[in-house]
Design an enzyme around this catalytic site. Structure first.
Site, short mmCIF file in Angstrom:
data_model
loop_
_atom_site.label_atom_id
_atom_site.label_comp_id
_atom_site.label_asym_id
_atom_site.label_seq_id
_atom_site.Cartn_x
_atom_site.Cartn_y
_atom_site.Cartn_z
N LYS A 1 1.00 -1.39 -0.13
CA LYS A 1 0.24 -0.03 0.10
C LYS A 1 0.77 1.32 0.06
O LYS A 1 1.75 1.46 0.37
CB LYS A 1 -1.09 -0.14 1.24
CG LYS A 1 -2.24 -0.89 0.85
CD LYS A 1 -3.27 -1.02 1.93
CE LYS A 1 -4.45 -1.75 1.38
NZ LYS A 1 -5.53 -2.02 2.38
N ARG B 1 -3.41 -10.02 5.28
CA ARG B 1 -3.75 -9.93 3.92
C ARG B 1 -2.58 -9.68 3.01
O ARG B 1 -2.19 -8.48 3.14
CB ARG B 1 -5.01 -9.09 3.65
CG ARG B 1 -5.42 -9.09 2.41
CD ARG B 1 -6.79 -8.31 2.21
NE ARG B 1 -7.23 -8.29 0.69
CZ ARG B 1 -6.83 -7.24 -0.11
NH1 ARG B 1 -5.86 -6.62 0.13
NH2 ARG B 1 -7.44 -7.39 -1.23
C1 7PJ Z 1 -8.30 -4.46 1.94
C2 7PJ Z 1 -9.08 -5.06 1.52
C3 7PJ Z 1 -7.69 -4.40 3.20
C4 7PJ Z 1 -9.56 -6.06 3.73
C5 7PJ Z 1 -8.30 -3.99 -0.29
C6 7PJ Z 1 -5.21 -3.39 -1.58
C7 7PJ Z 1 -6.59 -2.72 -1.68
N1 7PJ Z 1 -9.91 -6.03 2.39
N2 7PJ Z 1 -9.45 -5.15 0.02
N3 7PJ Z 1 -8.64 -5.08 4.05
N4 7PJ Z 1 -7.47 -3.73 0.80
N5 7PJ Z 1 -10.17 -6.73 4.56
O1 7PJ Z 1 -5.21 -4.33 -1.29
O2 7PJ Z 1 -4.37 -2.51 -1.97
O3 7PJ Z 1 -6.92 -3.50 3.89
S1 7PJ Z 1 -7.98 -3.89 -1.88
#
Ligand code: 7PJ
Length: 279
Positions: free
Chosen positions: A222, A257
């Site tokens: 990010k 994640r």
């Molecule tokens: C997140 C997400 C996060 C959860 C994305 C990216 C943007 N779901 N989906 N938490 N970010 N739960 O991966 O850069 O931080 S999309």
């Protein structure tokens, strides 16, 4: 309460787990197609499982800052064939990254075992869909909406306000009849937050333990990493991301994640070994 039941699969949250990201949006891969073929998806997922992924997150709607909204049909076309193929082939739970009730329903019918909703079930019909589908749901905090959320995010006290929002969504879920055991929480790094807000959330992540639900954190690649590391481009954010993953785990996160499964799994296992030693 350490076992999370994801339809016919389950995850033990007794130690930190890795959620591998499989993006099926056209702007996240460059093979010219409009969505990923089930064949390519299966190969990528197999590789991620060998690297240590415990859950797989599939999203067909780009929620990056400034991203345009995607139609329901477009999202379905992108994610459903991939979910079907992956859920049938592999033993790990598949999570669907969506805010739309219809996509949640079709995804779970196709074999998804977890709903990951950056809107925390605020879209029309999403609470009811989650209750009926009876799979775990990750409720994420976001201030504003993806197209404009990074324009000028403002908080009095970011940690307290994100905590209050998450508690209010937990209450909405309970009122709808979704059992507490089905809920996971995520402060939503990068979703309507300045660099200072993101750093404060990570530094004080342990404060969310008072909500007494499993915490999921996504910082992988990010912009907060790029912002600290002299505008490092996406491809050069791995080491910064590992530092954040370790700090998140030390402050109580149980699911990380990430796009970078092997390095993150190693870093998190090392952190957990240190945290687990008695004396
Ligand atoms: C997140 C997400 C996060 C959860 C994305 C990216 C943007 N779901 N989906 N938490 N970010 N739960 O991966 O850069 O931080 S999309």
């Amino acid at each position: 309460m350490t076992i999370l039941d994801c339809a016919n699969k389950s995850i033990d949250l007794g130690h930190p787990r890795i959620m591998g990201i499989l993006n099926v949006t056209p702007d996240s891969f460059s093979d010219g197609g409009d969505f990923i073929s089930p064949d390519v998806a299966l190969k990528r997922v197999h590789a991620m499982i060998l690297e240590g992924a415990d859950i797989l997150d599939i999203g067909g709607e780009s929620t990056r800052p400034g991203a345009r909204a995607v139609s329901e049909q477009e999202e379905l076309d992108r994610v459903i064939p991939a979910i079907q193929a992956i859920a049938a082939e592999f033993p790990i739970p598949v999570s669907v990254d969506t805010s739309k009730a219809t996509v949640m329903r079709e995804a779970v019918a196709a074999g998804a075992g977890l709903i990951n909703d950056v809107m925390a079930l605020r879209d029309v019909g999403a609470l009811a869909a989650a209750r009926e589908l009876n799979v775990p749901v990750c409720l994420m905090h976001m201030q504003g909406l993806p197209r404009t959320m990074q324009h000028d995010p403002q908080y009095r006290d970011v940690v307290a306000e994100v905590g209050d929002f998450l508690q209010s969504r937990v209450d909405a879920c309970l009122a709808e009849g979704i059992p507490r055991e089905k809920l996971l929480l995520d402060p939503g790094f990068g979703f309507g937050k300045s660099l200072q807000h993101n750093l404060a959330l990570l530094r004080h992540l342990d404060r969310f333990s008072k909500l007494q639900l499993p915490l999921l954190v996504g910082i992988s690649r990010k912009s907060m990493i790029g912002a600290v590391l002299d505008d490092a481009p996406v491809g050069q954010r791995l080491h910064g991301g590992l530092a954040c993953a370790v700090m998140a785990v030390e402050r109580g996160a149980v699911i990380i994640r990430t796009h970078d499964v092997k390095p993150t799994a190693d870093a998190v296992r090392m952190a957990h070994a240190v945290m687990s030693i008695e004396v």
